[in-house]
Write a protein that holds these residues in place. Structure first.
Motif, PDB file in Angstrom:
ATOM      1  N   GLN A  36      -0.543  -6.363   1.465  1.00 48.55           N
ATOM      2  CA  GLN A  36      -0.582  -6.123   2.779  1.00 48.55           C
ATOM      3  C   GLN A  36       0.667  -4.924   3.031  1.00 48.55           C
ATOM      4  OE1 GLN A  36      -2.123  -7.619   5.390  1.00 48.55           O
ATOM      5  NE2 GLN A  36      -0.939  -6.068   6.846  1.00 48.55           N
ATOM      6  N   GLU A  37       1.791  -4.736   2.329  1.00 47.60           N
ATOM      7  CA  GLU A  37       2.688  -3.771   2.611  1.00 47.60           C
ATOM      8  C   GLU A  37       2.171  -2.152   2.331  1.00 47.60           C
ATOM      9  OE1 GLU A  37       6.773  -2.014   0.228  1.00 47.60           O
ATOM     10  OE2 GLU A  37       6.044  -4.308   0.055  1.00 47.60           O
ATOM     11  N   GLU A  38       1.191  -2.273   0.809  1.00 44.73           N
ATOM     12  CA  GLU A  38       0.283  -0.965   1.079  1.00 44.73           C
ATOM     13  C   GLU A  38      -0.696  -0.675   1.898  1.00 44.73           C
ATOM     14  OE1 GLU A  38      -0.237  -0.764  -4.089  1.00 44.73           O
ATOM     15  OE2 GLU A  38      -1.300  -2.473  -2.994  1.00 44.73           O
ATOM     16  N   ARG A  39      -1.179  -1.582   2.663  1.00 50.36           N
ATOM     17  CA  ARG A  39      -2.330  -1.450   3.619  1.00 50.36           C
ATOM     18  C   ARG A  39      -1.618  -0.745   5.016  1.00 50.36           C
ATOM     19  NH1 ARG A  39      -6.738  -6.458   3.683  1.00 50.36           N
ATOM     20  NH2 ARG A  39      -6.511  -6.590   1.303  1.00 50.36           N
ATOM     21  N   GLU A  40      -0.265  -1.369   5.163  1.00 49.05           N
ATOM     22  CA  GLU A  40       0.628  -0.873   6.306  1.00 49.05           C
ATOM     23  C   GLU A  40       0.969   0.526   6.098  1.00 49.05           C
ATOM     24  OE1 GLU A  40       3.658  -3.879   7.104  1.00 49.05           O
ATOM     25  OE2 GLU A  40       2.142  -5.405   7.547  1.00 49.05           O
ATOM     26  N   THR A  41       1.566   0.731   4.978  1.00 47.42           N
ATOM     27  CA  THR A  41       1.979   2.155   4.593  1.00 47.42           C
ATOM     28  C   THR A  41       0.827   3.269   4.740  1.00 47.42           C
ATOM     29  OG1 THR A  41       3.402   1.465   2.755  1.00 47.42           O
ATOM     30  CG2 THR A  41       2.567   3.898   2.771  1.00 47.42           C
ATOM     31  N   ILE A  42      -0.466   2.761   4.115  1.00 44.38           N
ATOM     32  CA  ILE A  42      -1.649   3.839   4.593  1.00 44.38           C
ATOM     33  C   ILE A  42      -2.055   3.886   5.910  1.00 44.38           C
ATOM     34  CG2 ILE A  42      -4.142   4.032   4.047  1.00 44.38           C
ATOM     35  CD1 ILE A  42      -3.544   2.770   1.392  1.00 44.38           C
ATOM     36  N   TRP A  43      -1.957   2.739   6.708  1.00 46.63           N
ATOM     37  CA  TRP A  43      -2.227   2.677   8.135  1.00 46.63           C
ATOM     38  C   TRP A  43      -1.254   3.668   8.963  1.00 46.63           C
ATOM     39  CZ3 TRP A  43      -6.999   2.387  10.238  1.00 46.63           C
ATOM     40  CH2 TRP A  43      -7.740   1.501   9.387  1.00 46.63           C
ATOM     41  N   ASN A  44       0.147   3.437   8.601  1.00 43.14           N
ATOM     42  CA  ASN A  44       1.161   4.179   9.169  1.00 43.14           C
ATOM     43  C   ASN A  44       0.761   5.526   9.105  1.00 43.14           C
ATOM     44  OD1 ASN A  44       2.248   2.196  10.582  1.00 43.14           O
ATOM     45  ND2 ASN A  44       3.458   1.539   8.761  1.00 43.14           N
ATOM     46  N   ASN A  45       0.412   5.911   7.553  1.00 45.39           N
ATOM     47  CA  ASN A  45       0.376   7.419   7.303  1.00 45.39           C
ATOM     48  C   ASN A  45      -1.082   7.961   7.908  1.00 45.39           C
ATOM     49  OD1 ASN A  45       2.482   7.613   5.737  1.00 45.39           O
ATOM     50  ND2 ASN A  45       1.192   7.154   3.876  1.00 45.39           N
ATOM     51  N   LEU A  46      -1.853   6.878   8.094  1.00 42.69           N
ATOM     52  CA  LEU A  46      -3.053   7.790   9.046  1.00 42.69           C
ATOM     53  C   LEU A  46      -2.765   7.871  10.395  1.00 42.69           C
ATOM     54  CD1 LEU A  46      -5.878   5.340   7.308  1.00 42.69           C
ATOM     55  CD2 LEU A  46      -5.917   7.816   7.444  1.00 42.69           C
ATOM     56  N   ALA A  47      -2.222   6.998  11.033  1.00 44.55           N
ATOM     57  CA  ALA A  47      -1.668   7.062  12.360  1.00 44.55           C
ATOM     58  C   ALA A  47      -0.497   8.286  12.716  1.00 44.55           C
ATOM     59  CB  ALA A  47      -1.161   5.711  13.045  1.00 44.55           C
TER      60      ALA A  47
END
Length: 87
Positions: A36-47
């Motif tokens: 979940q932490e990796e996913r949140e990092t990627i989504w935050n970078n995309l946004a």
């Protein structure tokens, strides 16, 4: 082009013809094993920091201009997403 969704199987309940006609590669990423932490990092970078939205090619046209856009689509010269203003 990127699409997000459930990739739980190979069954696709739609046609991929519009993608094929435009020469679009539809690539998938299996993130089921990502934390979940990796996913949140990627989504935050995309946004945020990757500025993805700033690089999107989107334009708005009037309903009267749809025929010109259709011609460009048929000729293969149309790029990006077009929003048709209905007012």
């Amino acid at each position: 082009m990127s699409l997000c969704g459930n990739a739980a199987g190979v069954k696709l309940e739609t046609t991929v013809l519009p993608l094929i006609l435009r020469g679009i590669n539809l690539l998938g990423i299996n993130s089921v094993n990502a934390s979940q932490e990796e996913r949140e990092t990627i989504w935050n970078n995309l946004a945020d920091s990757w500025n993805v939205v700033d690089n999107l090619n989107t334009k708005t046209i009037k309903l009267d201009d749809v025929s010109e856009t259709i011609i460009a689509l048929k000729e293969g010269s149309h790029v990006g997403r077009t929003i048709v203003e209905m007012n």
